[in-house]
Motif scaffolding. Structure first.
Motif, PDB file in Angstrom:
ATOM      1  N   GLY A 101       0.753  -1.253   0.000  1.00 49.72           N
ATOM      2  CA  GLY A 101       0.000   0.000   0.000  1.00 49.72           C
ATOM      3  C   GLY A 101       0.776   1.291   0.000  1.00 49.72           C
ATOM      4  O   GLY A 101       0.222   2.364  -0.195  1.00 49.72           O
ATOM      5  N   PHE A 102       2.085   1.230   0.288  1.00 52.11           N
ATOM      6  CA  PHE A 102       2.954   2.409   0.221  1.00 52.11           C
ATOM      7  C   PHE A 102       2.427   3.595   1.024  1.00 52.11           C
ATOM      8  O   PHE A 102       2.533   4.754   0.619  1.00 52.11           O
ATOM      9  N   GLY A 103       1.840   3.300   2.185  1.00 52.25           N
ATOM     10  CA  GLY A 103       1.415   4.359   3.093  1.00 52.25           C
ATOM     11  C   GLY A 103       0.031   4.913   2.851  1.00 52.25           C
ATOM     12  O   GLY A 103      -0.428   5.774   3.623  1.00 52.25           O
ATOM     13  N   LYS A 104      -0.655   4.432   1.811  1.00 45.48           N
ATOM     14  CA  LYS A 104      -1.998   4.962   1.554  1.00 45.48           C
ATOM     15  C   LYS A 104      -3.014   3.905   1.128  1.00 45.48           C
ATOM     16  O   LYS A 104      -4.220   4.170   1.138  1.00 45.48           O
ATOM     17  N   ASP A 105      -2.555   2.724   0.743  1.00 49.06           N
ATOM     18  CA  ASP A 105      -3.473   1.685   0.269  1.00 49.06           C
ATOM     19  C   ASP A 105      -3.231   0.340   0.939  1.00 49.06           C
ATOM     20  O   ASP A 105      -3.542  -0.710   0.371  1.00 49.06           O
ATOM     21  N   GLY A 106      -2.655   0.329   2.157  1.00 47.74           N
ATOM     22  CA  GLY A 106      -2.375  -0.918   2.843  1.00 47.74           C
ATOM     23  C   GLY A 106      -3.652  -1.704   3.095  1.00 47.74           C
ATOM     24  O   GLY A 106      -4.661  -1.142   3.530  1.00 47.74           O
ATOM     25  N   SER A 107      -3.616  -3.006   2.818  1.00 47.28           N
ATOM     26  CA  SER A 107      -4.837  -3.800   2.918  1.00 47.28           C
ATOM     27  C   SER A 107      -4.493  -5.272   3.124  1.00 47.28           C
ATOM     28  O   SER A 107      -3.324  -5.677   3.070  1.00 47.28           O
ATOM     29  N   VAL A 108      -5.532  -6.048   3.364  1.00 45.37           N
ATOM     30  CA  VAL A 108      -5.429  -7.508   3.429  1.00 45.37           C
ATOM     31  C   VAL A 108      -6.498  -8.059   2.507  1.00 45.37           C
ATOM     32  O   VAL A 108      -7.656  -7.619   2.539  1.00 45.37           O
ATOM     33  N   LEU A 109      -6.122  -9.012   1.679  1.00 46.08           N
ATOM     34  CA  LEU A 109      -7.009  -9.591   0.680  1.00 46.08           C
ATOM     35  C   LEU A 109      -7.269 -11.054   1.016  1.00 46.08           C
ATOM     36  O   LEU A 109      -6.420 -11.719   1.608  1.00 46.08           O
ATOM     37  N   THR A 110      -8.430 -11.538   0.631  1.00 48.73           N
ATOM     38  CA  THR A 110      -8.725 -12.959   0.781  1.00 48.73           C
ATOM     39  C   THR A 110      -9.260 -13.511  -0.534  1.00 48.73           C
ATOM     40  O   THR A 110      -9.777 -12.770  -1.375  1.00 48.73           O
ATOM     41  N   ILE A 111      -9.107 -14.815  -0.686  1.00 45.95           N
ATOM     42  CA  ILE A 111      -9.754 -15.551  -1.771  1.00 45.95           C
ATOM     43  C   ILE A 111     -10.461 -16.731  -1.110  1.00 45.95           C
ATOM     44  O   ILE A 111      -9.830 -17.535  -0.420  1.00 45.95           O
ATOM     45  N   SER A 112     -11.758 -16.822  -1.294  1.00 44.40           N
ATOM     46  CA  SER A 112     -12.532 -17.886  -0.674  1.00 44.40           C
ATOM     47  C   SER A 112     -12.207 -19.230  -1.322  1.00 44.40           C
ATOM     48  O   SER A 112     -11.629 -19.270  -2.417  1.00 44.40           O
ATOM     49  N   PRO A 113     -12.557 -20.329  -0.681  1.00 47.44           N
ATOM     50  CA  PRO A 113     -12.293 -21.647  -1.282  1.00 47.44           C
ATOM     51  C   PRO A 113     -12.900 -21.822  -2.668  1.00 47.44           C
ATOM     52  O   PRO A 113     -12.376 -22.601  -3.477  1.00 47.44           O
ATOM     53  N   ASP A 114     -13.979 -21.077  -2.972  1.00 44.73           N
ATOM     54  CA  ASP A 114     -14.571 -21.189  -4.309  1.00 44.73           C
ATOM     55  C   ASP A 114     -14.005 -20.170  -5.295  1.00 44.73           C
ATOM     56  O   ASP A 114     -14.508 -20.029  -6.411  1.00 44.73           O
ATOM     57  N   GLY A 115     -12.949 -19.431  -4.855  1.00 46.43           N
ATOM     58  CA  GLY A 115     -12.238 -18.544  -5.773  1.00 46.43           C
ATOM     59  C   GLY A 115     -12.676 -17.106  -5.793  1.00 46.43           C
ATOM     60  O   GLY A 115     -12.191 -16.316  -6.627  1.00 46.43           O
ATOM     61  N   ALA A 116     -13.577 -16.676  -4.893  1.00 47.50           N
ATOM     62  CA  ALA A 116     -14.064 -15.300  -4.883  1.00 47.50           C
ATOM     63  C   ALA A 116     -13.068 -14.390  -4.154  1.00 47.50           C
ATOM     64  O   ALA A 116     -12.790 -14.601  -2.968  1.00 47.50           O
TER      65      ALA A 116
END
Length: 304
Positions: free
Chosen positions: A106-121
């Protein structure tokens, strides 16, 4: 019987000379780590023992890709759209139930955590501070992970992230006072943190159900030290508690549960993600590209 020995010695000498010219040195490893060039921008790695394949983050495609039997398979997993600051993908981890977790720097402005569900979402979690630069991720149990984060020149720590309904996440700090926690690993009842900013591997008691104030970095037991300029980075642990950690300085070290540091290989280009195929007795590590060297690559290192 003795006639072949001088020839073997000459061949060995030539091999070692070539390694020296490449800047590569080995210590207690079986062979030179194999080089597999990559036409993408990798960072984090995850070895899936049940599938016998390796997953890599790719900043160019903002996705996860799959590597098996020495080559990319062509299969990929989609992530949420990247922000204007870029994909900035960090470590990845997978729950036993199949959910993926990926950090976005995120470089100080877009830090995040992402997930992908078991069905790929794919899903970008909400409710998190975008100022936090996120690198490390370690699964605790279903719906909970530890995240290594920092705010440049201000603060760094490790937080326990809990996934709620509709992608809403809550974050509670469990360690504070770090500089740049690049690697986070749970080993039994201990939380191990590689603080790149200080060059220290720290150990903290881990009590997953305990609430209250976070532990301060000064309370952590120093397991091992490196020069901060070496840039220790992501790490992985085996079932016996041995840690494997790469560095921007181009070395890969093994750290025993008692703190003994053993250099496995050095002289490589800057290293990032590390994955372990424990059954196959090999390490896989991301080697970043360098203008004066080769492009991004995957190194595969057999273990004795």
């Amino acid at each position: 019987m003795k006639a072949w020995r001088p020839r073997v010695r000459r061949l060995l000498a030539v091999s070692l000379t070539c390694m020296a010219l490449m800047g590569l040195s080995l210590a207690q490893t079986a062979s030179v780590p194999d080089l597999h060039p990559l036409t993408l921008a990798p960072n984090g790695l995850w070895w899936d023992p049940s599938e016998q394949q390796l997953y890599l983050t790719d900043d160019v495609g903002n996705r996860l890709v799959v590597w098996r039997d020495g080559a990319l398979t062509g299969r990929s997993l989609t992530l949420p759209p990247a922000p204007a600051s870029g994909a900035g993908l960090g470590q990845l981890a997978r729950e036993p139930g199949g959910r993926w977790w990926v950090t976005r720097f995120g470089f100080g402005k877009d830090g995040s955590v992402l997930t992908i569900s078991p069905d790929g979402a794919p899903l970008a979690l909400s409710g998190l501070s975008p100022q936090r630069r996120r690198i490390a991720v370690q699964v605790v149990d279903a719906g909970r992970v530890l995240i290594g984060w920092f705010v440049k020149d201000i603060a760094g720590g490790v937080s326990l992230l809990t996934l709620g309904k509709d992608g809403q996440a809550t974050e509670a700090d469990v360690v504070e006072g770090l500089v740049k926690p690049a690697g986070v690993v749970l080993a039994g009842d201990h939380l191990l943190v590689a603080d790149q900013g200080t060059g220290r591997l720290l150990s903290f008691p881990w009590r997953p159900q305990t609430s209250g104030r976070p532990q301060d970095a000064s309370a952590g037991r120093v397991v091992a030290r490196w020069d901060p300029d070496a840039g220790i980075d992501l790490m992985v642990a085996d079932s016996r508690g041995t840690l494997y950690i790469g560095a921007r300085a181009g070395f890969l070290d093994a750290v025993s549960s008692t703190g003994e540091v053993r250099r496995l290989v050095s002289g490589l280009q800057p290293l990032r993600g590390v994955a372990l195929d424990e059954a196959g007795r090999r390490l896989m590590v991301v080697e970043l590209g360098r203008p004066t060297g080769h492009g991004p690559a995957l190194r595969v290192l057999p273990l004795d």
